[in-house]
Write an enzyme that holds these catalytic residues in place. Structure first.
Site, mmCIF file in Angstrom:
data_model
loop_
_atom_site.group_PDB
_atom_site.id
_atom_site.type_symbol
_atom_site.label_atom_id
_atom_site.label_comp_id
_atom_site.label_asym_id
_atom_site.label_seq_id
_atom_site.Cartn_x
_atom_site.Cartn_y
_atom_site.Cartn_z
ATOM 1 N N CYS A 761 9.802 -1.463 20.971
ATOM 2 C CA CYS A 761 11.262 -1.509 20.787
ATOM 3 C C CYS A 761 11.820 -2.812 21.365
ATOM 4 C CB CYS A 761 11.900 -0.268 21.409
ATOM 5 S SG CYS A 761 13.623 -0.022 20.908
ATOM 6 N N HIS A 882 8.583 4.590 19.175
ATOM 7 C CA HIS A 882 8.356 4.924 20.586
ATOM 8 C C HIS A 882 7.239 5.950 20.747
ATOM 9 C CE1 HIS A 882 11.728 2.842 22.570
ATOM 10 N NE2 HIS A 882 12.426 3.099 21.482
ATOM 11 N N GLU A 884 5.393 6.290 23.241
ATOM 12 C CA GLU A 884 5.384 6.739 24.633
ATOM 13 C C GLU A 884 6.361 7.887 24.882
ATOM 14 O OE1 GLU A 884 8.866 3.908 24.562
ATOM 15 O OE2 GLU A 884 6.997 4.237 23.464
#
Length: 917
Positions: A761, A882, A884
């Site tokens: 990002c 994302h 994560e």
């Protein structure tokens, strides 16, 4: 939404109400709007209470400078609009700087993270009244006085008078007390986070407040603190009830078809994607249930659920309730229904017990308007002294605004719009396992099922204040109410038993729009038709309309047909009835029959289009109109299979386990810059994969406290570095390129043959700007504003392509849903020929597995839907989504049944651990 995204908190719930109507000779509506913001979180017990502030403790302002804000006398938020001068109204507008508040929050986080060494003794936010309220309250709460240096407070407008410096309501500031011997430690934390602070005073023993002004050499404030903050005289108001003549709802001449079309399009009922999709719902990585439901991502969730940690399934759920239009008919009923709606929404989550639920009550009223003070008194008494004690729930917190009235003069004619008495309730409750949260998604893959209506209103169909009444320009004279609070308690007990038995497949409450909307939203989420049985409604069309659109308290459950009798028996044991009102239908239509005779039939696609028309129209005005049309037209595909994952490996296989067993934990730098907000979830994912994750701020590198030399790799995290004022990741990249020390650190790191880096990002944007330094990245694009011209928070599908990326080894061919949340993710090549020269590691695909050519499945408009790039040696990879935030299955908005603890995205972090060896 913009502030919340930049500050870095997930936006997981809300409501949207429009209202304007003449009722009983008065115009009621929201010309003065309501905006509610609140949150839930966890606090360690040792930090839950303010500590004693000893005499001599330093008083500190943390955060941004003072500005000429909030000097409107009564503040615009506390005065009827039109009752103030334009200049004073303007001065009362609260301006926001999320990036500075994020820095202040990071300082606070670093302090409490020190445990017993936390330097903060007591803390208070700066809000109404500015420093003139916050600092006295800080000292008075500890039984102290204070000496304040007015000119020590950071000030952006030096022309302000002493009164304005002392009382301005500039936000993003806190006041706190710190022991003198811990000032150096506190200073080091603030400097690391680049967060402004100033010592503005000292605590004393004399219970007085003295404000010294060095500029004028005087004491503009010198008085006893109890005189400022002692108990004021009790206020007495002489108010009267006002009874207004109201007519019953007239259903004559209204057809079901017309009612359905109007009700589905009403903003309070209609699709809220235009609001939901611009708010980050995954930041922090501890979100389990957001608004978007099922493989077709329909925003119909009843509640939100968040996790307590990255290791457990325990968490908390929260939901909202409000039934404000009812207040123009029966104000206490509107308050009771707001509480009940919050609770029936919250009941979708596995909250331990009703008595563990806590409420936040936000009250808005037009104080002084005829009858409104009495209505407020009666509603507060009913909710706080009668209903909530009967339910066993507490209201420990809330706010109020007593100025919901707008007046104006135009062409010699005066106008007056009075907001309905408005109680907005937020309900919060703990969950032992958030995975038990139900959604409205009707399941069509589990055999024959039935839909059960659990009616808490004993068959009543009062239409006063309903959406049906509003769309036909009526109000009504009889409103829904909580006639028997015990039935709400019984519902919670029955649902707990049903949950333990595993009988419920889908759940939705009945509120705005009535039973028809409840069932329609369940059908939209499940992409299915429904056969609805209205046999318990009166035979005439008015009776069927009331049965379909009354907004009485109720919930709908989907159960397997083979479990129906058992489920009904459990409900009956708690004094409740589970009445069959329908079942999924394979014809993709919603058909209503009464005693076998059809009374309404429409395609699910047409109804969904009507329900989503409001979002479409809003996006046409606000966003890129072509893309708004593309999203709206997706509904036309009746055969859309929804998100369709395909995984080419076993996510449960921990390929890093042998390396972890060896005891070695390579160091990885979790890299962030001011404004970055995604570092915690990134650290959690790398830690689970066997790394030793270190929090590394760019200031650590700039000041020489830390070097990248000792790290096997780094991960550059998501967020809004420098508030994205120089473009996404632009400021962050320039803090590398234009700082010789930091530039040398990165050049040395990239030149090492054994280093790796991941940019996600904002970190992806930053690394793309550093492409001249990264071997093999010369042709990478820049990432510019999304094609939609909006921040995009979506749950899309990424296909892993064959590439040398060390992160994606063994994953090629997999299609995995992933969270995205960015405003500037459109890959833009300086030279169009570079598109063919880059190595694409992943791209967005549609629900058929094809490269996503249309919005929003290609959320930013990147060419060929590319979303991840890597270098020829595979050591450096950047991507906009994302992973994560979804490395655990429980973090995903939707996932197939049977997925275990680890989501497929956990593999990329384990791949990195294996690559280190």
């Amino acid at each position: 939404a913009s502030f919340n995204n930049e500050f870095g908190r997930p936006n997981l719930g809300g409501y949207f109400r429009t209202y304007e109507q003449e009722v009983g000779g008065a115009v009621r509506g929201y010309h003065k709007p309501i905006m509610i913001a609140g949150g839930v979180g966890a606090v360690r017990d040792q930090h839950a209470n303010k500590a004693d502030i000893p005499s001599g403790a330093l008083l500190i302002q943390l955060g941004g400078p003072g500005m000429l804000i909030g000097m409107g006398g009564g503040s615009a938020s506390s005065m009827a609009t039109g009752a103030n001068t334009a200049d004073l109204d303007f001065d009362s507008v609260q301006r926001g700087n999320a990036e500075i508040q994020r820095r202040a929050q990071e300082v606070i986080d670093r302090c409490w993270g020190l445990g017993d060494r936390n330097p903060i003794l007591s803390i208070h936010d700066v809000g109404a009244g500015g420093l003139s309220n916050a600092l006295p309250e800080l000292a008075h709460g500890a039984g102290r006085g204070e000496r304040i240096d007015l000119r020590a407070a950071p000030n952006e407008e030096p022309g302000m008078s002493p009164r304005e410096v002392w009382s301005n309501e500039a936000q993003e500031r806190y006041v706190l007390a710190v022991p003198p011997d811990q000032l150096d430690a506190f200073t080091a934390i603030c400097e690391r986070e680049r967060c402004p602070f100033a010592v503005v005073g000292v605590a004393t023993d004399d219970h007085r407040i003295q404000v010294r002004d060095a500029l004028f050499g005087n004491l503009p404030v010198d008085m006893d603190l109890p005189a400022v903050l002692g108990k004021p005289p009790r206020m007495t108001r002489d108010v009267q009830r006002v009874s207004r003549p109201l007519a019953p709802v007239n259903l004559g001449g209204i057809t079901i078809d017309e009612a359905v079309g109007r009700v589905l399009r009403h903003p309070a009922v209609a699709d809220k994607t235009f609001l939901v999709s611009i708010g980050d719902r995954t930041v922090g990585g501890l979100c389990s249930r957001d608004q978007m439901v099922g493989p077709w991502q329909v925003p119909v969730a009843d509640c939100a659920a968040t996790l307590m940690s990255f290791e457990s399934y325990a968490g908390e759920a929260f939901a909202m309730g409000e039934r404000t239009p009812i207040a123009v008919i029966d104000a206490p009923a509107s308050g009771r229904m707001a509480v009940a709606e919050a609770l029936t929404n919250l009941a979708a989550a596995p909250v331990d017990a009703l008595n563990r639920v806590k409420l936040s009550a936000n009250w808005m009223a037009a104080a002084g308007a005829p009858g409104e003070d009495a209505a407020l008194f009666e509603t507060v008494r009913s909710v706080a002294l009668e209903l909530c004690p009967a339910l066993g729930v507490a209201i420990p917190v809330g706010k109020d605004s007593m100025s919901m009235r707008t007046r104006w003069n135009e062409n010699g004619r005066s106008g007056d719009v009075i907001g309905p008495l408005s109680l907005i309730v937020s309900a919060f409750g703990p969950c032992a396992d958030v995975r038990g949260t139900w959604t409205p998604q009707v399941r069509t893959d589990l055999g024959p099922t039935a839909l059960l209506l659990v009616d808490l209103a004993a068959g009543k169909t009062r239409l006063g204040g309903s959406i049906l009444a509003q769309v036909f320009e009526q109000a009504g004279n009889e409103a829904p109410d909580v006639d028997d609070p015990a039935r709400v308690g019984a519902l919670y007990k029955a649902l707990a038993e049903l949950r333990d038995a595993g009988l419920v497949l889908a759940y939705h409450d009945r509120s705005d729009g009535g039973l028809f909307v409840t069932l329609a939203e369940m059908a939209f989420a499940g992409h299915t038709g429904l056969a609805i049985d209205a046999s318990t409604a009166s035979a005439d069309e008015a009776g069927i309309l009331a049965w379909l659109f009354a907004e009485e308290l109720a919930v709908v459950l989907q159960v397997r047909e083979r479990d129906r009798t058992r489920a009904q028996a459990i409900l009956a044991s708690h004094g409740l009835e589970g009445m069959v009102v329908g079942a999924p239908a394979g014809d993709d239509h919603l058909t209503i029959r009464r005693e076998g005779a059809p009374v309404f039939r429409a395609s699910r696609v047409d109804l969904h289009r009507a329900w989503s028309e409001t979002t479409w129209q809003m996006q046409l005005l606000r966003d890129h109109p072509m893309l708004a049309q593309q999203e709206y037209d997706r509904i036309l595909d009746a055969s859309d299979p929804g998100i369709s994952p395909a995984v080419t490996f076993d996510p449960a296989e921990d390929i890093a386990a042998p390396f972890i067993a060896g005891g070695a934990r390579p160091k990885v730098a979790i890299l962030r810059e001011q404004g970055v907000n995604g570092q915690v979830e990134m650290a959690a994912a790398f830690t689970r994969a066997g790394f030793d994750a270190y929090d590394v701020h760019m200031s650590d590198l700039a000041d020489g406290r830390i070097s990248l030399d000792g790290f096997a790799g780094y991960a550059a995290c998501g967020g809004f570095s420098y508030g994205d004022v120089l473009g996404g990741g632009g400021g962050w990249a320039k803090s590398v390129l234009f700082n010789p020390r930091v530039r040398h650190e990165f050049e040395r790191f990239f030149a090492r043959p054994d280093s790796f880096a991941l940019g996600v990002c904002n970190g992806c944007q930053m690394m793309a700007e550093l492409k001249s330094m990264i071997p093999g990245a010369a042709h990478w694009p820049r990432f510019l504003k999304n094609a939609s011209e909006q921040f995009e928070a979506r749950f899309v599908t990424a296909e892993i392509l064959e590439s040398p990326s060390l992160f994606f080894r063994g994953m090629a061919g997999s299609r995995i849903p992933v969270a995205t949340a960015h405003g500037e993710g459109q890959a833009t090549f300086d030279d169009p020929a570079d598109r063919a020269r880059v190595i694409v590691a992943a791209r967005c695909v549609d629900n058929y597995g094809r490269p996503a050519e249309t919005y929003p499945l290609n959320p930013n408009g990147s060419p060929d839907a590319l979303t991840a790039l890597t270098t020829a040696d595979g050591r450096f990879t950047i991507l906009m989504p994302h992973p994560e935030r979804v490395f655990r299955t429980v973090q995903m908005s939707w996932h197939p049944d049977g997925w275990g603890e680890d989501s497929p995205w956990m593999r990329i972090f384990r791949n990195a651990r294996v690559a280190i060896g």
